[in-house]
Design a protein around this motif. Structure first.
Motif, PDB file in Angstrom:
ATOM      1  N   GLN A  15       0.789  -3.806   6.102  1.00  0.00           N
ATOM      2  CA  GLN A  15       0.095  -2.537   5.904  1.00  0.00           C
ATOM      3  C   GLN A  15      -1.142  -2.741   5.034  1.00  0.00           C
ATOM      4  OE1 GLN A  15       3.831  -0.836   4.205  1.00  0.00           O
ATOM      5  NE2 GLN A  15       3.342   0.922   5.506  1.00  0.00           N
ATOM      6  N   PRO A  16      -2.132  -3.496   5.515  1.00  0.00           N
ATOM      7  CA  PRO A  16      -3.296  -3.785   4.664  1.00  0.00           C
ATOM      8  C   PRO A  16      -4.062  -2.535   4.250  1.00  0.00           C
ATOM      9  CG  PRO A  16      -3.656  -4.524   6.930  1.00  0.00           C
ATOM     10  CD  PRO A  16      -2.213  -4.189   6.812  1.00  0.00           C
ATOM     11  N   GLU A  17      -4.214  -1.566   5.148  1.00  0.00           N
ATOM     12  CA  GLU A  17      -4.955  -0.361   4.792  1.00  0.00           C
ATOM     13  C   GLU A  17      -4.199   0.467   3.763  1.00  0.00           C
ATOM     14  OE1 GLU A  17      -8.050   0.382   5.544  1.00  0.00           O
ATOM     15  OE2 GLU A  17      -8.110  -1.574   6.532  1.00  0.00           O
ATOM     16  N   ALA A  18      -2.890   0.554   3.920  1.00  0.00           N
ATOM     17  CA  ALA A  18      -2.092   1.291   2.947  1.00  0.00           C
ATOM     18  C   ALA A  18      -2.152   0.628   1.578  1.00  0.00           C
ATOM     19  CB  ALA A  18      -0.645   1.388   3.424  1.00  0.00           C
ATOM     20  N   ALA A  19      -2.154  -0.703   1.545  1.00  0.00           N
ATOM     21  CA  ALA A  19      -2.250  -1.413   0.265  1.00  0.00           C
ATOM     22  C   ALA A  19      -3.596  -1.133  -0.401  1.00  0.00           C
ATOM     23  CB  ALA A  19      -2.060  -2.915   0.483  1.00  0.00           C
ATOM     24  N   ARG A  20      -4.667  -1.131   0.377  1.00  0.00           N
ATOM     25  CA  ARG A  20      -5.988  -0.829  -0.189  1.00  0.00           C
ATOM     26  C   ARG A  20      -6.035   0.577  -0.749  1.00  0.00           C
ATOM     27  NH1 ARG A  20     -10.804  -2.107   3.860  1.00  0.00           N
ATOM     28  NH2 ARG A  20     -11.900  -1.246   2.064  1.00  0.00           N
ATOM     29  N   GLY A  21      -5.540   1.530   0.007  1.00  0.00           N
ATOM     30  CA  GLY A  21      -5.571   2.917  -0.443  1.00  0.00           C
ATOM     31  C   GLY A  21      -4.747   3.137  -1.701  1.00  0.00           C
ATOM     32  N   SER A  22      -3.580   2.515  -1.748  1.00  0.00           N
ATOM     33  CA  SER A  22      -2.736   2.654  -2.930  1.00  0.00           C
ATOM     34  C   SER A  22      -3.364   1.978  -4.143  1.00  0.00           C
ATOM     35  CB  SER A  22      -1.353   2.064  -2.658  1.00  0.00           C
ATOM     36  OG  SER A  22      -0.651   2.853  -1.727  1.00  0.00           O
ATOM     37  N   ALA A  23      -4.022   0.843  -3.939  1.00  0.00           N
ATOM     38  CA  ALA A  23      -4.697   0.172  -5.048  1.00  0.00           C
ATOM     39  C   ALA A  23      -5.798   1.060  -5.623  1.00  0.00           C
ATOM     40  CB  ALA A  23      -5.271  -1.158  -4.581  1.00  0.00           C
ATOM     41  N   ALA A  24      -6.552   1.727  -4.750  1.00  0.00           N
ATOM     42  CA  ALA A  24      -7.610   2.630  -5.216  1.00  0.00           C
ATOM     43  C   ALA A  24      -7.021   3.783  -6.027  1.00  0.00           C
ATOM     44  CB  ALA A  24      -8.401   3.154  -4.030  1.00  0.00           C
ATOM     45  N   ALA A  25      -5.959   4.388  -5.502  1.00  0.00           N
ATOM     46  CA  ALA A  25      -5.336   5.513  -6.203  1.00  0.00           C
ATOM     47  C   ALA A  25      -4.737   5.065  -7.530  1.00  0.00           C
ATOM     48  CB  ALA A  25      -4.263   6.141  -5.318  1.00  0.00           C
ATOM     49  N   LEU A  26      -4.133   3.882  -7.549  1.00  0.00           N
ATOM     50  CA  LEU A  26      -3.501   3.384  -8.766  1.00  0.00           C
ATOM     51  C   LEU A  26      -4.542   3.071  -9.836  1.00  0.00           C
ATOM     52  CD1 LEU A  26      -0.750   2.649  -9.951  1.00  0.00           C
ATOM     53  CD2 LEU A  26      -1.035   0.342  -9.013  1.00  0.00           C
ATOM     54  N   GLY A  27      -5.651   2.444  -9.429  1.00  0.00           N
ATOM     55  CA  GLY A  27      -6.716   2.148 -10.386  1.00  0.00           C
ATOM     56  C   GLY A  27      -7.276   3.408 -11.022  1.00  0.00           C
ATOM     57  N   ARG A  28      -7.461   4.447 -10.221  1.00  0.00           N
ATOM     58  CA  ARG A  28      -7.964   5.703 -10.770  1.00  0.00           C
ATOM     59  C   ARG A  28      -6.931   6.350 -11.696  1.00  0.00           C
ATOM     60  NH1 ARG A  28     -10.030   6.179  -5.373  1.00  0.00           N
ATOM     61  NH2 ARG A  28      -8.190   7.400  -4.765  1.00  0.00           N
ATOM     62  N   ARG A  29      -5.651   6.272 -11.301  1.00  0.00           N
ATOM     63  CA  ARG A  29      -4.604   6.943 -12.088  1.00  0.00           C
ATOM     64  C   ARG A  29      -4.469   6.364 -13.487  1.00  0.00           C
ATOM     65  NH1 ARG A  29       1.014   6.246 -12.765  1.00  0.00           N
ATOM     66  NH2 ARG A  29       1.269   4.729 -11.084  1.00  0.00           N
ATOM     67  N   ILE A  30      -4.580   5.063 -13.622  1.00  0.00           N
ATOM     68  CA  ILE A  30      -4.358   4.454 -14.940  1.00  0.00           C
ATOM     69  C   ILE A  30      -5.658   4.274 -15.721  1.00  0.00           C
ATOM     70  CG2 ILE A  30      -2.334   3.237 -14.085  1.00  0.00           C
ATOM     71  CD1 ILE A  30      -4.034   0.658 -14.277  1.00  0.00           C
ATOM     72  N   GLY A  31      -6.807   4.658 -15.128  1.00  0.00           N
ATOM     73  CA  GLY A  31      -8.059   4.608 -15.858  1.00  0.00           C
ATOM     74  C   GLY A  31      -8.739   3.265 -15.895  1.00  0.00           C
ATOM     75  N   LEU A  32      -8.684   2.522 -14.796  1.00  0.00           N
ATOM     76  CA  LEU A  32      -9.388   1.240 -14.751  1.00  0.00           C
ATOM     77  C   LEU A  32     -10.906   1.409 -14.811  1.00  0.00           C
ATOM     78  CD1 LEU A  32      -7.703  -1.143 -12.122  1.00  0.00           C
ATOM     79  CD2 LEU A  32      -7.766  -1.384 -14.597  1.00  0.00           C
ATOM     80  N   GLY A  33     -11.390   2.545 -14.346  1.00  0.00           N
ATOM     81  CA  GLY A  33     -12.829   2.749 -14.238  1.00  0.00           C
ATOM     82  C   GLY A  33     -13.296   2.505 -12.814  1.00  0.00           C
ATOM     83  N   GLU A  34     -14.394   3.129 -12.446  1.00  0.00           N
ATOM     84  CA  GLU A  34     -14.852   3.091 -11.052  1.00  0.00           C
ATOM     85  C   GLU A  34     -15.164   1.673 -10.576  1.00  0.00           C
ATOM     86  OE1 GLU A  34     -18.434   4.999  -8.268  1.00  0.00           O
ATOM     87  OE2 GLU A  34     -18.046   5.772 -10.288  1.00  0.00           O
ATOM     88  N   THR A  35     -15.924   0.932 -11.374  1.00  0.00           N
ATOM     89  CA  THR A  35     -16.318  -0.408 -10.958  1.00  0.00           C
ATOM     90  C   THR A  35     -15.123  -1.343 -10.882  1.00  0.00           C
ATOM     91  OG1 THR A  35     -18.515  -0.142 -11.938  1.00  0.00           O
ATOM     92  CG2 THR A  35     -17.765  -2.396 -11.516  1.00  0.00           C
ATOM     93  N   ARG A  36     -14.269  -1.278 -11.907  1.00  0.00           N
ATOM     94  CA  ARG A  36     -13.110  -2.172 -11.929  1.00  0.00           C
ATOM     95  C   ARG A  36     -12.140  -1.828 -10.813  1.00  0.00           C
ATOM     96  NH1 ARG A  36     -12.166  -6.994 -12.318  1.00  0.00           N
ATOM     97  NH2 ARG A  36     -10.496  -7.778 -13.648  1.00  0.00           N
ATOM     98  N   THR A  37     -11.977  -0.551 -10.512  1.00  0.00           N
ATOM     99  CA  THR A  37     -11.107  -0.154  -9.410  1.00  0.00           C
ATOM    100  C   THR A  37     -11.643  -0.669  -8.085  1.00  0.00           C
ATOM    101  OG1 THR A  37     -10.327   1.830 -10.561  1.00  0.00           O
ATOM    102  CG2 THR A  37     -10.129   1.812  -8.173  1.00  0.00           C
ATOM    103  N   ALA A  38     -12.960  -0.618  -7.907  1.00  0.00           N
ATOM    104  CA  ALA A  38     -13.568  -1.138  -6.676  1.00  0.00           C
ATOM    105  C   ALA A  38     -13.304  -2.639  -6.542  1.00  0.00           C
ATOM    106  CB  ALA A  38     -15.062  -0.853  -6.668  1.00  0.00           C
ATOM    107  N   GLU A  39     -13.368  -3.371  -7.650  1.00  0.00           N
ATOM    108  CA  GLU A  39     -13.083  -4.808  -7.607  1.00  0.00           C
ATOM    109  C   GLU A  39     -11.614  -5.063  -7.276  1.00  0.00           C
ATOM    110  OE1 GLU A  39     -16.482  -6.201 -10.872  1.00  0.00           O
ATOM    111  OE2 GLU A  39     -14.413  -5.804 -11.514  1.00  0.00           O
TER     112      GLU A  39
END
Length: 409
Positions: free
Chosen positions: A21-45
């Motif tokens: 599920q590569p697309e699901a993994a990408r989407g969850s990574a984006a949501a998780l980065g935003r939820r814990i406050g990684l920041g926009e740039t770091r979440t994109a990385e």
């Protein structure tokens, strides 16, 4: 320990596994980065790295899975990505980490770029067997110190068809100060039985002072276990915590699986995290009280001190062993159900060898693994060792968990 002699431990929350599920993994990574406050740039990385790792699984691997989870210390939260597959492996890891190395139509950033994007990155691959990769991502402005390696880590995976896992693990550092105001020893030994009415506020009792048994307990011989070089582990009466800092580690398997098992496991984690206990027996009694009213659990607790002394207390079907590249010494757990029926607790004392590890896992992993199965990964961080063991010995017929603690130094 890190370079300053401080024990390193973080809390982990396994969020979700993804298979094919590569697309699901990408989407969850984006949501998780935003939820814990990684920041926009770091979440994109983070998302870019997860996309590359997931695409590599789709194109190259067999039985590949991606685990996303949250790491927390006292100051900040980050995301860890663990990637596990069953083959065909990477023949030349060094070449795979070079820039521009990408085949079969993947994103083209390559493992070298993933390595650079991550705050830490580890990989172990065996041709014909498979690959394990671990990458962590922290906020750019508040990365934790990289002076040393995290001393303890683990991994959990729910049984196929379930969204929650009834297994859990937890580690915390004992500074020697927590118990001073919150903990008092009783003058007489205590026998724990159950079930009885819940008592969430009761404090932990300890056994009276006594003498160490110099010989080994007859049931402490690990020679009958598969893949071991058996040796006896001494039983300790009235085990006392040694001086200085130590790490306390718990492995818990809630009975059965599904939401009720997960509730029991999380109750154990909460009691262990907030408890003032310094020895495994004291911590076990605290967990026992917290699990009354739940379906109960198998629990194992170890204390690893700065001189690599290990105290261990286990109840139920948790496998625990001290492992080097050539040896495996099993630690003894006794029958019972924590939260329901737990009789005399017993503590065993041993020593964690230099360059060795303490392994604890639930019965979602087979016991039939040998030191040689871990020999090639023991120099890697605990998270990679735990993931490697889960891949090697795990089944999908039950919840599974493994936790690994490394020797200091």
């Amino acid at each position: 320990m890190n370079a300053h002699g401080e024990l390193l431990a973080v809390e982990c929350e396994d969020v979700a596994w993804f298979r094919d599920q590569p697309e699901a993994a990408r989407g969850s990574a984006a949501a998780l980065g935003r939820r814990i406050g990684l920041g926009e740039t770091r979440t994109a990385e983070l998302v870019l790295a997860v996309a590359e790792l997931a695409a590599n699984l789709t194109k190259h691997a067999v039985n590949g899975s991606v685990l996303l989870r949250v790491l927390r210390n006292q100051e900040v939260a980050g995301v860890e990505v663990i990637v596990v597959d069953g083959g065909p492996g990477i023949a030349d890891v060094t070449a795979a980490l070079r820039d521009g190395t990408s085949t079969a139509g993947t994103l083209g950033i390559g493992l070298g770029a993933v390595h650079r994007l991550a705050d830490s990155f580890d990989i172990h691959s065996q041709p014909g067997i498979g690959t394990v990769q671990v990458a962590s991502f922290w906020p750019r402005s508040s990365r934790p110190s990289r002076a040393g390696e995290v001393a303890v880590s683990g991994i959990t995976r729910a049984i196929s068809g379930e969204e929650v896992c009834g297994d859990a693990w937890m580690a915390r550092v004992d500074t020697g100060e927590r118990a001073s105001s919150a903990h008092r020893e009783e003058a007489t030994p205590r026998r724990v039985t159950g079930p009885v009415a819940p008592d969430w506020s009761a404090m932990t009792a300890t056994r009276p002072q006594g003498e160490r048994v110099s010989g080994a307990s007859p049931d402490a011989d690990s020679s009958s276990r598969p893949g071991t070089r058996g040796r006896s582990v001494p039983l300790v009466r009235a085990a006392v915590a040694g001086p200085g800092q130590a790490t306390l580690v718990m492995s818990c398997d809630g009975l059965g699986h599904g939401p009720m098992a997960a509730l029991a496991a999380q109750a154990a984690v909460q009691a262990f995290r907030t408890g003032a206990a310094r020895t495994p027996e004291q911590a076990m009694e605290q967990v026992h009280r917290a699990l009354r009213g739940t379906r109960g659990a198998a629990v194992a607790i170890a204390r690893i001190e700065s001189d690599d002394r290990v105290l261990f207390c286990g109840v139920g079907n948790i496998t625990a062993a001290l492992v080097t590249t050539t040896s495996r010494a099993n630690l003894v757990s006794h029958p019972g159900i924590v939260g329901h029926q737990m009789r005399h607790l017993r503590t065993y004392e041993s020593s964690l060898p230099a360059r060795g590890v303490l392994v604890m896992h639930s019965d979602g992993l087979s016991e039939r693994w040998a030191p040689t199965d871990l020999a090639s990964v023991l120099h890697h961080p605990p998270a990679l060792i735990a993931a490697h063991l889960l891949r090697h010995a795990g089944t999908r017929r039950d919840d599974a968990s493994a936790v690994v603690a490394k020797a200091a130094g």
